[in-house]
Design an enzyme around this catalytic site. Structure first.
Site, mmCIF file in Angstrom:
data_model
loop_
_atom_site.group_PDB
_atom_site.id
_atom_site.type_symbol
_atom_site.label_atom_id
_atom_site.label_comp_id
_atom_site.label_asym_id
_atom_site.label_seq_id
_atom_site.Cartn_x
_atom_site.Cartn_y
_atom_site.Cartn_z
ATOM 1 N N SER A 96 0.798 -0.918 -0.166
ATOM 2 C CA SER A 96 -0.125 0.069 0.176
ATOM 3 C C SER A 96 0.835 0.901 0.045
ATOM 4 C CB SER A 96 -0.639 0.562 1.664
ATOM 5 O OG SER A 96 -1.372 1.276 1.381
ATOM 6 N N TYR A 131 -1.287 -1.069 10.572
ATOM 7 C CA TYR A 131 -1.899 -1.102 9.423
ATOM 8 C C TYR A 131 0.219 -0.323 8.348
ATOM 9 C CZ TYR A 131 -3.561 -0.997 4.743
ATOM 10 O OH TYR A 131 -4.285 -1.617 3.345
HETATM 11 P P1 NDP Z 1 -11.823 -5.482 0.525
HETATM 12 O O1 NDP Z 1 -12.016 -5.319 2.408
HETATM 13 O O2 NDP Z 1 -12.514 -5.233 -0.097
HETATM 14 O O3 NDP Z 1 -11.460 -6.830 0.771
HETATM 15 C C1 NDP Z 1 -10.135 -8.008 1.185
HETATM 16 C C2 NDP Z 1 -10.609 -9.171 1.101
HETATM 17 O O4 NDP Z 1 -9.815 -10.069 2.052
HETATM 18 C C3 NDP Z 1 -12.441 -10.215 1.468
HETATM 19 O O5 NDP Z 1 -11.977 -10.594 -0.133
HETATM 20 C C4 NDP Z 1 -11.569 -10.643 2.510
HETATM 21 O O6 NDP Z 1 -12.201 -11.420 2.313
HETATM 22 C C5 NDP Z 1 -10.443 -10.505 2.482
HETATM 23 N N1 NDP Z 1 -9.845 -11.324 3.975
HETATM 24 C C6 NDP Z 1 -9.871 -10.916 4.725
HETATM 25 N N2 NDP Z 1 -9.650 -11.537 5.823
HETATM 26 C C7 NDP Z 1 -8.951 -12.761 5.310
HETATM 27 C C8 NDP Z 1 -8.341 -14.534 6.156
HETATM 28 N N3 NDP Z 1 -8.331 -14.316 7.296
HETATM 29 N N4 NDP Z 1 -8.711 -14.874 4.720
HETATM 30 C C9 NDP Z 1 -8.846 -15.659 3.800
HETATM 31 N N5 NDP Z 1 -9.468 -13.811 3.193
HETATM 32 C C10 NDP Z 1 -9.359 -13.376 3.777
HETATM 33 O O7 NDP Z 1 -10.612 -4.813 0.639
HETATM 34 P P2 NDP Z 1 -9.578 -4.041 -0.394
HETATM 35 O O8 NDP Z 1 -9.640 -4.692 -1.927
HETATM 36 O O9 NDP Z 1 -9.787 -3.030 -0.586
HETATM 37 O O10 NDP Z 1 -8.035 -5.246 -0.628
HETATM 38 C C11 NDP Z 1 -7.232 -5.950 -1.109
HETATM 39 C C12 NDP Z 1 -6.064 -5.653 -0.336
HETATM 40 O O11 NDP Z 1 -5.625 -4.733 -1.539
HETATM 41 C C13 NDP Z 1 -5.298 -5.166 1.319
HETATM 42 O O12 NDP Z 1 -4.201 -6.151 1.480
HETATM 43 C C14 NDP Z 1 -5.801 -4.136 1.445
HETATM 44 O O13 NDP Z 1 -4.548 -3.932 2.400
HETATM 45 C C15 NDP Z 1 -4.675 -3.731 0.336
HETATM 46 N N6 NDP Z 1 -4.931 -1.875 -0.171
HETATM 47 C C16 NDP Z 1 -6.018 -1.610 -0.792
HETATM 48 C C17 NDP Z 1 -6.004 -0.196 -1.074
HETATM 49 C C18 NDP Z 1 -7.534 0.659 -0.634
HETATM 50 O O14 NDP Z 1 -7.468 1.771 -0.580
HETATM 51 N N7 NDP Z 1 -8.801 -0.327 -0.578
HETATM 52 C C19 NDP Z 1 -5.426 0.567 -0.752
HETATM 53 C C20 NDP Z 1 -3.531 -0.091 -0.447
HETATM 54 C C21 NDP Z 1 -3.201 -0.995 -0.445
HETATM 55 P P3 NDP Z 1 -13.790 -12.735 3.527
HETATM 56 O O15 NDP Z 1 -14.362 -11.256 4.272
HETATM 57 O O16 NDP Z 1 -14.748 -13.231 2.528
HETATM 58 O O17 NDP Z 1 -12.448 -13.700 3.502
#
Ligand code: NDP
Length: 249
Positions: free
Chosen positions: A143, A157
């Site tokens: 990120s 974070y």
């Molecule tokens: P979301 O919250 O929309 O997605 C997060 C995903 O992670 C979900 O699909 C969730 O699925 C999954 N997840 C969380 N915990 C677990 C677990 N224990 N096991 C399996 N899956 C898990 O966020 P984003 O799409 O934004 O995030 C995706 C990545 O991008 C992250 O690493 C985030 O830090 C990074 N990022 C995002 C930014 C943003 O502004 N959106 C900016 C920079 C980086 P479920 O709950 O079904 O398990």
């Protein structure tokens, strides 16, 4: 159809929403075989159905990335179904921002478990296969918070995302000999469910106001991932930073 993406077997963690879901849809459009991984089964199943109805191929596997055995099972089931693993997108993540003095230690633990250990368990699950194949591509989601720290609420974070940067760089150097490509992404504010991760009302309100002003659509990251994957085998895109144009942080 992009030739260097077609028929590649791509595991995406966190495919049930946000960046992971957008990336799954985008890659499937270009002919990749997507293995969609997350905890929410219903969301994964509707994604797989959607990809299927658009003529693509996908498999849903329920998995908690904080459990090493779950990711090992994902690798086994992928190999059983498709015989190889070309790409792992280590994308599952949690952003539970709050000032350190609020002592949200449970959320620190969750972020460490999902954002750091989850990434490491993903690497552990696919690395032996990629070494045996003498090819593979591991894409890790850091990120802009992995490059700098948001004062007052972003410490833990950022700690996890700085760790992803370090892990990626070490992985890149170690696996160059194995013909494995490593890409780290550093996105700014992107539309997803991530902004709802904090239980601290003030931090949460601040984050949501920030995202409301700046966020760009999730397919902006999906396109960057496609760009990294579609390069010829001898070209590794190691790092991509992308922000909303008007975002300073
Ligand atoms: P979301 O919250 O929309 O997605 C997060 C995903 O992670 C979900 O699909 C969730 O699925 C999954 N997840 C969380 N915990 C677990 C677990 N224990 N096991 C399996 N899956 C898990 O966020 P984003 O799409 O934004 O995030 C995706 C990545 O991008 C992250 O690493 C985030 O830090 C990074 N990022 C995002 C930014 C943003 O502004 N959106 C900016 C920079 C980086 P479920 O709950 O079904 O398990």
């Amino acid at each position: 159809m992009k030739e260097n993406i077609k028929d590649k077997v791509v595991i995406i963690t966190g495919a049930s929403s946000g960046l992971g879901e957008a990336t799954a849809l985008y890659l499937a459009q270009y002919g990749a075989i997507v293995v969609a991984v997350a905890r929410r089964k219903d969301r994964l199943e509707s994604l797989v159905k959607r990809i299927g109805s658009q003529g693509g191929k996908a498999l849903a596997i329920v998995c908690d990335v904080t459990k090493r055995e779950d990711l090992e099972r994902v690798a086994r089931e992928t190999l059983k179904a498709y015989g190889r693993i070309d790409v792992l997108v280590n994308n599952a993540g949690l952003m539970a921002q709050a000032p350190l003095e609020k002592l949200k230690v449970d959320e620190w633990d969750k972020m460490i478990d999902i954002n750091i250990k989850g990434v490491l368990y993903g690497i552990a699950a696919v690395l032996p296969t990629m070494q045996k194949q003498h090819s593979g591509h591991i894409i890790n989601l850091s990120s802009v918070a992995g490059l700098k720290v948001a004062a007052g609420r972003g410490t833990v974070y950022s700690g996890t995302k700085f760790a992803v940067k370090a892990i990626s760089e070490g992985l890149r150097m170690e696996t160059a000999k194995d013909n494995i490509r490593v890409t780290t992404l550093y996105p700014g504010a992107v539309e997803s469910e991530l902004k709802y991760g904090s239980s601290d009302p003030e931090a949460s309100a601040g984050i949501q106001a920030f995202y409301k002003e700046y966020e760009i659509p999730a397919d902006s990251v999906a396109r960057a991932i496609v760009y990294a994957i579609e390069q010829p085998e001898d070209v590794a895109i190691n790092e991509i930073t992308l922000r909303p144009t008007k975002q300073e942080f």
